[in-house]
Design an enzyme around this catalytic site. Structure first.
Site, PDB file in Angstrom:
ATOM      1  N   CYS A   6      18.750 -21.681 -13.445  1.00  0.00           N
ATOM      2  CA  CYS A   6      19.556 -22.740 -14.065  1.00  0.00           C
ATOM      3  C   CYS A   6      19.865 -23.916 -13.150  1.00  0.00           C
ATOM      4  CB  CYS A   6      20.855 -22.145 -14.601  1.00  0.00           C
ATOM      5  SG  CYS A   6      20.563 -21.036 -15.983  1.00  0.00           S
TER       6      CYS A   6
ATOM      7  N   LYS B 104      27.345 -28.446 -20.751  1.00  0.00           N
ATOM      8  CA  LYS B 104      26.597 -27.428 -19.997  1.00  0.00           C
ATOM      9  C   LYS B 104      26.033 -28.014 -18.699  1.00  0.00           C
ATOM     10  CE  LYS B 104      24.292 -23.832 -18.855  1.00  0.00           C
ATOM     11  NZ  LYS B 104      24.955 -22.666 -18.293  1.00  0.00           N
TER      12      LYS B 104
ATOM     13  N   ASN C  50      27.086 -27.030 -14.719  1.00  0.00           N
ATOM     14  CA  ASN C  50      26.156 -26.583 -13.683  1.00  0.00           C
ATOM     15  C   ASN C  50      26.045 -27.609 -12.559  1.00  0.00           C
ATOM     16  OD1 ASN C  50      25.696 -24.148 -14.809  1.00  0.00           O
ATOM     17  ND2 ASN C  50      23.626 -24.543 -15.520  1.00  0.00           N
TER      18      ASN C  50
HETATM   19  N1  LIG Z   1      19.429 -17.313 -17.410  1.00  0.00           N
HETATM   20  C1  LIG Z   1      20.668 -17.786 -17.418  1.00  0.00           C
HETATM   21  O1  LIG Z   1      21.534 -17.354 -16.651  1.00  0.00           O
HETATM   22  C2  LIG Z   1      21.053 -18.866 -18.389  1.00  0.00           C
HETATM   23  C3  LIG Z   1      22.419 -19.158 -18.565  1.00  0.00           C
HETATM   24  C4  LIG Z   1      22.779 -20.141 -19.467  1.00  0.00           C
HETATM   25  C5  LIG Z   1      21.799 -20.849 -20.159  1.00  0.00           C
HETATM   26  N2  LIG Z   1      20.487 -20.571 -19.946  1.00  0.00           N
HETATM   27  C6  LIG Z   1      19.488 -21.316 -20.732  1.00  0.00           C
HETATM   28  O2  LIG Z   1      19.039 -20.492 -21.806  1.00  0.00           O
HETATM   29  C7  LIG Z   1      17.653 -20.721 -22.062  1.00  0.00           C
HETATM   30  C8  LIG Z   1      16.879 -19.425 -21.912  1.00  0.00           C
HETATM   31  O3  LIG Z   1      16.991 -18.987 -20.575  1.00  0.00           O
HETATM   32  P1  LIG Z   1      16.517 -17.528 -20.118  1.00  0.00           P
HETATM   33  O4  LIG Z   1      16.903 -17.380 -18.695  1.00  0.00           O
HETATM   34  O5  LIG Z   1      16.956 -16.522 -21.124  1.00  0.00           O
HETATM   35  O6  LIG Z   1      14.921 -17.726 -20.239  1.00  0.00           O
HETATM   36  P2  LIG Z   1      13.800 -16.583 -20.245  1.00  0.00           P
HETATM   37  O7  LIG Z   1      12.580 -17.253 -19.725  1.00  0.00           O
HETATM   38  O8  LIG Z   1      14.308 -15.347 -19.594  1.00  0.00           O
HETATM   39  O9  LIG Z   1      13.606 -16.252 -21.798  1.00  0.00           O
HETATM   40  C9  LIG Z   1      13.044 -17.137 -22.720  1.00  0.00           C
HETATM   41  C10 LIG Z   1      12.301 -16.314 -23.756  1.00  0.00           C
HETATM   42  O10 LIG Z   1      11.862 -17.172 -24.817  1.00  0.00           O
HETATM   43  C11 LIG Z   1      10.600 -16.725 -25.265  1.00  0.00           C
HETATM   44  N3  LIG Z   1       9.927 -17.784 -26.015  1.00  0.00           N
HETATM   45  C12 LIG Z   1       9.378 -18.930 -25.548  1.00  0.00           C
HETATM   46  N4  LIG Z   1       8.879 -19.665 -26.566  1.00  0.00           N
HETATM   47  C13 LIG Z   1       9.113 -18.952 -27.700  1.00  0.00           C
HETATM   48  C14 LIG Z   1       8.852 -19.187 -29.074  1.00  0.00           C
HETATM   49  N5  LIG Z   1       8.231 -20.314 -29.481  1.00  0.00           N
HETATM   50  N6  LIG Z   1       9.231 -18.263 -29.967  1.00  0.00           N
HETATM   51  C15 LIG Z   1       9.867 -17.141 -29.558  1.00  0.00           C
HETATM   52  N7  LIG Z   1      10.143 -16.866 -28.278  1.00  0.00           N
HETATM   53  C16 LIG Z   1       9.775 -17.767 -27.352  1.00  0.00           C
HETATM   54  C17 LIG Z   1       9.887 -16.316 -23.990  1.00  0.00           C
HETATM   55  O11 LIG Z   1       8.807 -15.448 -24.249  1.00  0.00           O
HETATM   56  C18 LIG Z   1      11.033 -15.642 -23.219  1.00  0.00           C
HETATM   57  O12 LIG Z   1      11.074 -14.254 -23.466  1.00  0.00           O
HETATM   58  C19 LIG Z   1      17.226 -21.814 -21.074  1.00  0.00           C
HETATM   59  O13 LIG Z   1      17.369 -23.068 -21.706  1.00  0.00           O
HETATM   60  C20 LIG Z   1      18.248 -21.687 -19.969  1.00  0.00           C
HETATM   61  O14 LIG Z   1      18.438 -22.893 -19.274  1.00  0.00           O
HETATM   62  C21 LIG Z   1      20.087 -19.583 -19.095  1.00  0.00           C
END
Ligand SMILES: NC(=O)c1ccc[n+]([C@@H]2O[C@H](COP(=O)([O-])OP(=O)(O)OC[C@H]3O[C@@H](n4cnc5c(N)ncnc54)[C@H](O)[C@@H]3O)[C@@H](O)[C@H]2O)c1
Length: 411
Positions: free
Chosen positions: A261, A205, A209
């Site tokens: 990201c 991953k 990126n």
């Molecule tokens: N956004 C993207 O395009 C993308 C793509 C690939 C990978 N990622 C990865 O995926 C992960 C999530 O990214 P995202 O953009 O969805 O983040 P985000 O901030 O939109 O969502 C994360 C969610 O997790 C919740 N959360 C935090 N701690 C928690 C807990 N202890 N219990 C339950 N819920 C909890 C938060 O309230 C939030 O709603 C990250 O590691 C990111 O790097 C993101």
């Protein structure tokens, strides 16, 4: 299969909705109560094409549910996807506090043999740390899987439904079989599931990126040089992109990469390198070039209308870090707005999807316009930052009439 997804953000919500769509019973859990209450009423916290329909249909059909009861979601799961945020820590490394907080609950609440899948982007070794936390209280066997997510915001549903590839890092046949079954409906046209060891999946991953960010910074440097030497970077882009060894994606120059990201993942990879005694020089340069590129639009405004911006009024088209999303995390628009306001200018902005997010972030520091044309009134320049389709072929007569000076800077 009973699947629970912990963390209902951009990734968790898409994963949960798409896995429900293929017939699984999915529970999506999050700690933010208002978000869960809204989702129960099919009100989405984010803008993502096609997602609202999926959430509504699957909720109606009883395959998708939302809860703040994280323990309950773990208890009912055969497979648990962890999709919580991994923001950068102060030193640039990925902050694993949310991932490990979930891990601590897993051991306590599991009610059967489980597969624990890390969807969050996490450094090599994280699956081991998660397993160690779970083991402290586990009463049933469990299997770790690293399943990095490659979806693009703005096309997330399509990317998940029709992935180029699915990467699965596993250490047991049990996890391998369960994950192959979950992903079978998504790879029917022959796109591969690539099984590998967990460390390699975690690394894949970041490497992906890192490579994409590198292409963007590379092209931005070439674009800056093209401007100096009188070459047209669009022609150069076509000229090199048609080489099959290079390919045409991710070669568009612009105001620098942003989003949730690339900035944090490049930082985290450089940090991992430093911890391992390896100086990742290319990625360090990629980040430096990007930081500099984010200031380029401000420089161009000054080149066009003069160094003294006090009292100037600037129109912005686009606030999201890219089209088809309302995500403004690390968006280049924020750097430009800070720059313009610090120089004494005023700003009026429009974005087709990110206005609420921008109001939330910027309050009354800038003005917001109902339509992109409304943003132009009496402006000394228009800066186009985000390449939304609706900004591609504007009525230039109308633009010229509304602006105080006929200056357009196209980022
Ligand atoms: N956004 C993207 O395009 C993308 C793509 C690939 C990978 N990622 C990865 O995926 C992960 C999530 O990214 P995202 O953009 O969805 O983040 P985000 O901030 O939109 O969502 C994360 C969610 O997790 C919740 N959360 C935090 N701690 C928690 C807990 N202890 N219990 C339950 N819920 C909890 C938060 O309230 C939030 O709603 C990250 O590691 C990111 O790097 C993101």
């Amino acid at each position: 299969m009973n699947i629970s997804v912990i963390g209902t953000g951009y990734v968790g919500l898409v994963v949960g909705a798409c896995l429900a769509e293929t017939g699984n019973d999915v529970v999506c859990a999050d700690v933010i109560e208002s978000k869960i209450e809204d989702l129960k009423r099919n009100v989405l916290p984010i803008y993502e094409p096609g997602l609202e329909d999926l959430v509504e249909r699957n909720q109606q059909d009883g395959r998708l549910a939302f809860t703040t009861d994280i323990g309950g979601a773990i208890e009912s799961a055969d497979v648990l996807f962890v999709a919580v945020g991994t923001p950068p820590d102060e030193d640039g490394s990925a902050d694993l506090k949310h991932v490990l907080a979930v891990a601590r609950l897993v051991g306590k609440h599991m009610s059967r043999e489980m597969v624990i899948v890390t969807k969050s982007t996490v450094p090599v070794g994280t699956a081991g740390k998660v397993a160690a936390e779970i083991r402290k209280a586990a009463r049933f066997p469990f299997h770790m899987c690293s399943n990095p997510e490659f979806l693009k915001e703005g096309a997330a549903v399509d990317d998940f439904m029709k992935p180029d590839r699915v990467v699965l890092g596993v250490a047991s046949d049990y996890a391998r079989d369960v994950m192959a079954e979950i992903y079978a409906p998504f790879v029917r046209t022959g796109n591969p599931i690539i099984f590998m060891d967990i460390a390699s999946a975690e690394m894949t991953k970041y490497a992906a990126n890192g490579m994409l960010a590198t292409r963007i910074s590379f092209m931005n440097e070439i674009a800056n040089l093209c401007e100096r030497v009188g070459a047209n970077v669009d022609m150069v882009r076509k000229g090199i992109g048609s080489d099959s060894r290079i390919g045409s994606s991710f070669l568009f120059p612009g105001p620098g990469y942003g989003g949730s990201c690339f900035p944090k993942d490049v930082k985290a990879l450089v940090r991992t390198g430093a911890e391992m005694g390896i100086d990742l020089q290319i990625l360090t340069a990629v980040e430096d070039v990007n930081d500099r590129q984010k200031l380029r639009l401000g420089e161009k405004v000054r080149e066009a209308i003069g160094d003294d911006l006090s009292g100037m009024h600037i129109a912005l088209w686009g606030l999201a870090f890219k089209p088809q999303t309302d995500d403004m995390r690390d968006a280049p628009s924020l750097t430009l707005i800070d720059d313009l306001l610090a120089a004494g200018a005023t700003v009026c902005a429009h974005d087709p999807a990110a206005m609420n997010e921008a109001r939330h972030r910027l309050g009354d520091r800038i003005q917001f316009a109902e339509t992109n044309y409304d943003a132009l009134a009496n402006a000394d320049a228009l800066v186009v930052i985000t390449d939304w389709n609706e900004y591609r072929h504007p009525d230039f007569g109308r633009v010229k009439e509304s602006l105080r000076r006929a200056v357009i800077i196209d980022g």
